[in-house]
Design a protein around this motif. Structure first.
Motif, PDB file in Angstrom:
ATOM      1  N   GLY A   1       0.774  -1.241   0.000  1.00 33.85           N
ATOM      2  CA  GLY A   1       0.000   0.000   0.000  1.00 33.85           C
ATOM      3  C   GLY A   1       0.799   1.281   0.000  1.00 33.85           C
ATOM      4  N   GLY A   2       2.125   1.216  -0.026  1.00 37.65           N
ATOM      5  CA  GLY A   2       2.936   2.418   0.026  1.00 37.65           C
ATOM      6  C   GLY A   2       3.123   2.910   1.445  1.00 37.65           C
ATOM      7  N   VAL A   3       4.037   3.868   1.625  1.00 38.75           N
ATOM      8  CA  VAL A   3       4.383   4.301   2.964  1.00 38.75           C
ATOM      9  C   VAL A   3       4.556   5.814   3.023  1.00 38.75           C
ATOM     10  CG1 VAL A   3       6.855   3.890   2.543  1.00 38.75           C
ATOM     11  CG2 VAL A   3       5.997   3.932   4.886  1.00 38.75           C
ATOM     12  N   SER A   4       3.971   6.418   4.058  1.00 39.82           N
ATOM     13  CA  SER A   4       4.181   7.820   4.383  1.00 39.82           C
ATOM     14  C   SER A   4       5.335   7.882   5.372  1.00 39.82           C
ATOM     15  CB  SER A   4       2.916   8.415   5.001  1.00 39.82           C
ATOM     16  OG  SER A   4       3.124   9.734   5.452  1.00 39.82           O
ATOM     17  N   VAL A   5       6.241   8.863   5.214  1.00 41.79           N
ATOM     18  CA  VAL A   5       7.434   8.897   6.058  1.00 41.79           C
ATOM     19  C   VAL A   5       7.551  10.210   6.815  1.00 41.79           C
ATOM     20  CG1 VAL A   5       8.764   7.241   4.698  1.00 41.79           C
ATOM     21  CG2 VAL A   5       8.841   9.679   4.087  1.00 41.79           C
ATOM     22  N   GLY A   6       8.287  10.142   7.939  1.00 41.06           N
ATOM     23  CA  GLY A   6       8.565  11.307   8.742  1.00 41.06           C
ATOM     24  C   GLY A   6       9.808  11.055   9.580  1.00 41.06           C
ATOM     25  N   PHE A   7      10.135  11.998  10.446  1.00 36.77           N
ATOM     26  CA  PHE A   7      11.288  11.848  11.340  1.00 36.77           C
ATOM     27  C   PHE A   7      10.937  12.534  12.640  1.00 36.77           C
ATOM     28  CE2 PHE A   7      15.448  12.898  13.138  1.00 36.77           C
ATOM     29  CZ  PHE A   7      16.128  11.700  12.951  1.00 36.77           C
ATOM     30  N   ALA A   8      10.870  11.774  13.736  1.00 31.79           N
ATOM     31  CA  ALA A   8      10.474  12.338  15.022  1.00 31.79           C
ATOM     32  C   ALA A   8      11.221  11.629  16.139  1.00 31.79           C
ATOM     33  CB  ALA A   8       8.965  12.188  15.224  1.00 31.79           C
ATOM     34  N   GLY A   9      11.610  12.387  17.159  1.00 27.95           N
ATOM     35  CA  GLY A   9      12.308  11.799  18.284  1.00 27.95           C
ATOM     36  C   GLY A   9      13.595  11.110  17.893  1.00 27.95           C
ATOM     37  N   GLY A  10      14.250  11.588  16.850  1.00 22.48           N
ATOM     38  CA  GLY A  10      15.492  10.993  16.388  1.00 22.48           C
ATOM     39  C   GLY A  10      15.317   9.718  15.603  1.00 22.48           C
ATOM     40  N   GLY A  11      14.080   9.366  15.252  1.00 17.51           N
ATOM     41  CA  GLY A  11      13.849   8.131  14.522  1.00 17.51           C
ATOM     42  C   GLY A  11      13.023   8.332  13.273  1.00 17.51           C
ATOM     43  N   ILE A  12      13.134   7.389  12.348  1.00 20.56           N
ATOM     44  CA  ILE A  12      12.363   7.420  11.107  1.00 20.56           C
ATOM     45  C   ILE A  12      10.963   6.894  11.378  1.00 20.56           C
ATOM     46  CG2 ILE A  12      12.174   6.471   8.775  1.00 20.56           C
ATOM     47  CD1 ILE A  12      15.217   6.328   8.691  1.00 20.56           C
ATOM     48  N   VAL A  13       9.979   7.619  10.924  1.00 16.21           N
ATOM     49  CA  VAL A  13       8.581   7.257  11.108  1.00 16.21           C
ATOM     50  C   VAL A  13       8.035   6.720   9.796  1.00 16.21           C
ATOM     51  CG1 VAL A  13       6.299   8.058  11.807  1.00 16.21           C
ATOM     52  CG2 VAL A  13       8.346   9.094  12.815  1.00 16.21           C
ATOM     53  N   ALA A  14       7.268   5.647   9.877  1.00 12.12           N
ATOM     54  CA  ALA A  14       6.626   5.063   8.700  1.00 12.12           C
ATOM     55  C   ALA A  14       5.159   4.834   8.999  1.00 12.12           C
ATOM     56  CB  ALA A  14       7.300   3.744   8.319  1.00 12.12           C
ATOM     57  N   GLY A  15       4.311   5.256   8.085  1.00 11.25           N
ATOM     58  CA  GLY A  15       2.882   5.043   8.231  1.00 11.25           C
ATOM     59  C   GLY A  15       2.330   4.348   7.007  1.00 11.25           C
ATOM     60  N   ALA A  16       1.475   3.362   7.209  1.00 14.55           N
ATOM     61  CA  ALA A  16       0.864   2.645   6.091  1.00 14.55           C
ATOM     62  C   ALA A  16      -0.055   3.593   5.337  1.00 14.55           C
ATOM     63  CB  ALA A  16       0.088   1.438   6.594  1.00 14.55           C
ATOM     64  N   ALA A  17       0.247   3.841   4.067  1.00  9.51           N
ATOM     65  CA  ALA A  17      -0.524   4.810   3.292  1.00  9.51           C
ATOM     66  C   ALA A  17      -1.888   4.285   2.889  1.00  9.51           C
ATOM     67  CB  ALA A  17       0.264   5.231   2.056  1.00  9.51           C
ATOM     68  N   VAL A  18      -2.029   2.976   2.805  1.00 13.99           N
ATOM     69  CA  VAL A  18      -3.297   2.328   2.472  1.00 13.99           C
ATOM     70  C   VAL A  18      -3.470   1.144   3.408  1.00 13.99           C
ATOM     71  CG1 VAL A  18      -4.609   1.111   0.695  1.00 13.99           C
ATOM     72  CG2 VAL A  18      -3.144   3.033   0.047  1.00 13.99           C
ATOM     73  N   GLY A  19      -4.722   0.840   3.757  1.00 17.62           N
ATOM     74  CA  GLY A  19      -4.975  -0.296   4.632  1.00 17.62           C
ATOM     75  C   GLY A  19      -5.051   0.111   6.077  1.00 17.62           C
ATOM     76  N   PRO A  20      -4.941  -0.841   6.996  1.00 14.62           N
ATOM     77  CA  PRO A  20      -5.013  -0.516   8.424  1.00 14.62           C
ATOM     78  C   PRO A  20      -4.020   0.577   8.786  1.00 14.62           C
ATOM     79  CG  PRO A  20      -5.085  -2.888   8.099  1.00 14.62           C
ATOM     80  CD  PRO A  20      -4.779  -2.280   6.753  1.00 14.62           C
ATOM     81  N   PRO A  21      -4.392   1.476   9.713  1.00 16.86           N
ATOM     82  CA  PRO A  21      -3.590   2.678  10.022  1.00 16.86           C
ATOM     83  C   PRO A  21      -2.395   2.366  10.920  1.00 16.86           C
ATOM     84  CG  PRO A  21      -5.546   2.640  11.372  1.00 16.86           C
ATOM     85  CD  PRO A  21      -5.671   1.461  10.452  1.00 16.86           C
TER      86      PRO A  21
END
Length: 677
Positions: free
Chosen positions: A582-602
């Motif tokens: 489903g692809g991935v939304s990305v970010g950077f918080a608290g010194g770490g890489i954040v990944a969020g499922a762009a499609v499907g369960p949140p």
């Protein structure tokens, strides 16, 4: 404290122009600017010298005429050091460079028109066209001046007029004062005290000009450029977008100031009348649509200056202001408002910080700009922007999802709304957002990007004021695949740089310098992949330089990080199991890489620098199929709901995963989910 200013004129007791004015400091005032609830005044740009007129270009630059002959360019709220052009002028009294406008096709032809006083034994006013250089659009091409209207006498130094505007007919309208000789306004044997309508290519009389002027008879040979007469000193005019309606601000003599509606063949009556009058007494004259008396009281003043219709392409003010007419009062430091539906005039702004407004215009984000000759400053009046913020303030940005009008909203750290702006007029494909201090004032700004179906348009809204400070296409305008945007200090100069990725097609990533706007990175994140790329920025490798983080916009959740120093790949991994596509939304918080499922369960995950998994949780019910969009703000993790739900934003601690906030960024009924930054 603000300075309370008065203007004096040696010639008579009534100031007649923005330019022959000796601005003096009389006393310090504690009185702040008075505005309707929800409106705020702030500095947009400063450092000008005796500015007299301005015009806003479609790309957001502002061209400002200075009385002594320089035409300056304001870009990204900064006055550029090199003038666009400089003309030699006679600046005695009200003379000088006093008018400027841009061609309707300025973006393609680069034509700029100015009105200035030519020095000599008998000084006269001139209208010329200059062309922007093809190699540097911020300066005029050498030798490009084309004289269109010449030898307009400036007999006494005052009442030069100077306003230049275009209407939908494509013709150039020129406002000419009566040069301190009132009789000029009621004769057709010269062009003084008139509105001229000319062909902008040649300066000759435009086809269709009136052959007669009310009360003055047939227009004689040599005067065919006359379109209307009977004016004293019309140094500002305004055209209403869409309708082409023309308002002429005519500075009065000893009694009244006037707003006149532009009508072909009209005679406005000066010097036989001043202010409103009985039509039966002067059947050949056209009455003003509004006139106000001289004095210091409510709805009074001594010099009308600058006007603008509120019909922006991007609206910031509430809907009830649409179509209304704002105009300035120079001596009393006010802005008046004429209601479009009722014609009623009220005071919109009083005790302006810039106490000597000479011109008004609208900024690209729908704010009202006014030009102050005394301080050499452009001020902006914005709506929905809360008070000052301290340096270091981090904002949260939210953009609407697809299916609704494009809006971006910025929130203060305490959750209050800082400002709301319409990002892309007429577009409903979703607004991608990011935050970072692009302007260098210590406050995070808001970066927006278009989604699929529109050209790749990036905008930067000032976090302190909500004003639009940058606007450009990140890729070829023909690319319609949409963008993802973020910001971080990739170049290491202390300012946030703008990072963009293509939402569809080749996974093309670019970074643009926050100071200069120059492209500093351009690469393909996933060779041979055609599903687009999400982007973020953060110091992944610990070298105190922001790295560029990417995620595959569709397909396997492939996350990479590229060095901010040299662009080398420093991380590469899959955030979710191989079966996830489903692809991935990305970010950077608290010194770490954040990944969020762009499609499907949140599903949201946070990875430490060594790629070990720190957090793994569902931000919304696991049964929700629309995925999430993630972003960051320091140690705070922002998670916005994807398509299929209202504009729900949740805030988590990026170290512990604790939920610290949950709210709807827009009306809960707004569909399409949200983008966060």
């Amino acid at each position: 404290m603000r300075l309370f200013r008065r203007a004096t004129e040696a010639r008579d007791s009534h100031s007649t122009s923005h330019s022959h004015l000796r601005v003096e400091q009389l006393e310090d005032r504690l009185t702040p600017v008075t505005l309707p609830t929800g409106f705020t005044e702030s500095v947009f740009a400063s450092g000008l010298t005796q500015p007299t007129a301005m015009v806003v270009a479609p790309d957001g630059r502002i061209f400002v005429a200075e009385k002594e002959g320089a035409l300056r360019v304001v870009q990204n709220q900064t006055v550029l050091p090199t003038p666009f052009l400089s003309v030699t002028v006679d600046d005695f009294s009200e003379r000088g460079l006093v008018g400027v406008t841009l061609d309707p096709n300025f973006q393609s032809n680069g034509f700029v028109y100015v009105y200035y006083t030519v020095p000599g034994t008998n000084p006269f006013n001139r209208v010329s066209r200059f062309t922007a250089s093809t190699t540097n659009p911020n300066v005029a091409a050498a030798g490009s001046e084309r004289i269109l209207v010449d030898n307009l006498p400036s007999t006494n130094g005052n009442h030069n007029g100077g306003a230049l505007v275009f209407r939908p007919d494509g013709m150039l309208y020129v406002a000419v004062g009566e040069a301190g000789v009132p009789a000029n306004s009621q004769t057709l044997n010269n062009l003084l005290g008139k509105i001229l309508r000319v062909n902008p290519a040649t300066g000759a009389a435009a086809a269709g000009n009136p052959t007669t002027i009310a009360g003055l008879g047939t227009v004689p040979a040599g005067s065919e450029r006359i379109w209307a007469a009977g004016l004293r000193n019309p140094f500002t005019m305004a055209v209403q977008p869409g309708t082409g309606r023309l308002f002429i601000n005519d500075v009065g003599g000893g009694k009244f100031e006037e707003v006149n509606e532009g009508i072909a063949g009209a005679n406005y009556g000066w010097p036989d009348t001043e202010g409103d009058f009985n039509q039966q007494s002067f059947p050949n004259f056209t009455r003003p649509i509004y006139a106000y008396a001289h004095g210091q009281g409510p709805l009074q003043g001594n010099t009308i200056a600058g006007g603008a219709f509120y019909n922006p392409s991007v609206a910031m003010f509430p809907a009830e202001y649409t179509g209304d007419y704002f105009f300035g009062e120079f001596i009393n430091g006010r802005i008046y408002l004429r209601d479009n539906s009722t014609g009623v005039v009220t005071t919109f702004a009083d005790d302006l910080t810039g106490g000597s407004p000479v011109d008004l215009d609208l900024g690209l984000s729908g704010q009202l700009l006014y030009l102050d000759i005394g301080s050499g400053t452009i001020y902006q009046i914005t709506f929905g922007v809360s008070g000052p913020v301290a340096p270091g303030t981090q904002l949260t940005a939210v953009g609407t999802g697809p299916g609704v009008a494009s809006q971006v909203r910025a929130f203060n750290p305490d959750g209050s709304i800082r400002f709301t702006a319409s990002a892309y007029a007429g577009y409903s494909g979703g607004v991608r957002v990011g935050t970072g201090d692009v302007t260098g004032d210590g406050v995070e700004d808001v970066i927006t990007g278009t989604g699929p179906g529109a050209p790749p348009h990036v905008k930067v809204f000032d976090g302190a004021t909500g004003g639009l400070v940058r606007s450009f296409y990140a890729y070829d305008p023909g690319f319609l695949g949409g963008l993802f945007v973020s910001a971080g200090d990739v170049t290491g100069d202390g300012r946030a740089d703008i990072v963009v990725g293509t939402a569809r097609g080749a996974a093309h990533v670019k970074a643009f310098d926050g100071v200069t706007g120059a492209e500093v990175r351009s690469f393909i994140a996933y060779a041979g992949f055609g599903g687009g790329v999400t982007v973020a920025a953060g110091d992944v490798d610990g070298d105190n330089r922001a790295d560029i983080i990417t995620g595959s916009a569709i397909g396997p959740a492939h996350v990479k990080a590229f060095s901010g120093v040299n662009g080398a790949e420093v991380r590469s991994f899959f955030a979710f199991p191989p079966g996830y596509l489903g692809g991935v939304s990305v970010g950077f918080a608290g010194g770490g890489i954040v990944a969020g499922a762009a499609v499907g369960p949140p599903h949201v995950k946070v990875f430490n620098a060594d790629l070990s998994e720190r957090l793994s949780f569902f931000a919304f019910p696991a049964t929700f199929p629309g995925g999430v969009r993630v972003a960051e703000s320091g140690n705070t993790l922002l998670v916005g709901v994807g398509p299929g739900a209202g504009p729900h934003l949740k805030v988590f601690d990026a170290l512990s995963g604790a939920l610290t906030g949950s709210f709807f960024a827009f009306d809960p009924s707004t569909p399409g989910g949200i983008f966060v930054g």
